[in-house]
Scaffold this active site. Structure first.
Site, PDB file in Angstrom:
ATOM      1  N   GLY A 118       0.761  -1.240   0.000  1.00  0.00           N
ATOM      2  CA  GLY A 118       0.000   0.000   0.000  1.00  0.00           C
ATOM      3  C   GLY A 118       0.789   1.284   0.000  1.00  0.00           C
ATOM      4  N   ASP A 126      -5.059   2.653  10.437  1.00  0.00           N
ATOM      5  CA  ASP A 126      -6.473   2.378  10.671  1.00  0.00           C
ATOM      6  C   ASP A 126      -6.596   1.850  12.106  1.00  0.00           C
ATOM      7  OD1 ASP A 126      -9.093   1.347  10.556  1.00  0.00           O
ATOM      8  OD2 ASP A 126      -8.885   0.657   8.512  1.00  0.00           O
TER       9      ASP A 126
END
Length: 175
Positions: free
Chosen positions: A44, A103
């Site tokens: 990512g 997150d």
């Protein structure tokens, strides 16, 4: 998993470029005269890390760690696996771990714990996006591009399935 869902752009390519430049300037100032290793969490963060290191004006070494926690879904599994570790020794070095998004915080927490065992001089983190509403640990990032609400976001390295990483802006799908 390409979809025809409507997109809502949260951060344009220009917004991202401006913020990455600011982060690079701050990191350059903070690491002046230090022995910096930037560790990008794959897959990512590869776009963000690539742009970021080009904005850092101090000598750096770049390393990569591959982790897995999402699979093909929109929710983290909560299990973080290190698929591929760094290759070089970081003992006595200053380390900056770069990721696309914080997150739950579980991935960054696991990576920082893992890297601390390798005896770096210092270790900090930098994330493009911070989603504090989802945090499951007390961890915070030292450098943050943007703080966002609890949305599933895509683009600029963030994927949906195996797609959309190449989109130069960050968006969410409109339901």
């Amino acid at each position: 998993m390409v979809t025809d869902k409507e997109q809502k752009i949260l951060f344009s390519a220009d917004d991202i470029k401006k913020r990455v430049k600011e982060l690079g300037q701050q990191i350059s100032k903070d690491y002046e005269g230090k022995n910096l290793v930037v560790i990008s969490l794959l897959r990512g963060s590869f776009i963000f890390a690539s742009d970021l290191v080009r904005e850092i004006d101090v000598p750096i070494q770049i390393e990569f760690i591959t982790t897995a926690s999402y699979g093909h879904g929109e929710e983290s599994s909560g299990l973080v696996n290190i698929v591929n570790d760094i290759k070089d020794d970081i003992e006595g070095r200053d380390v900056l771990v770069v990721d696309d998004i914080m997150d739950t915080g579980l991935t960054m927490e696991k990576i920082l714990e893992h890297l601390k065992k390798k005896n770096p001089n210092s270790i900090k983190s930098c994330v493009m996006l911070d989603k504090p509403e989802r945090r499951k640990t007390e961890i915070t990032s030292d450098y943050v591009g943007f703080t966002i609400p609890d949305l599933f976001i895509v683009g600029y390295g963030l994927n949906y399935g195996d797609y959309y990483r190449n989109v130069p802006y960050i968006f969410s799908f409109v339901d």
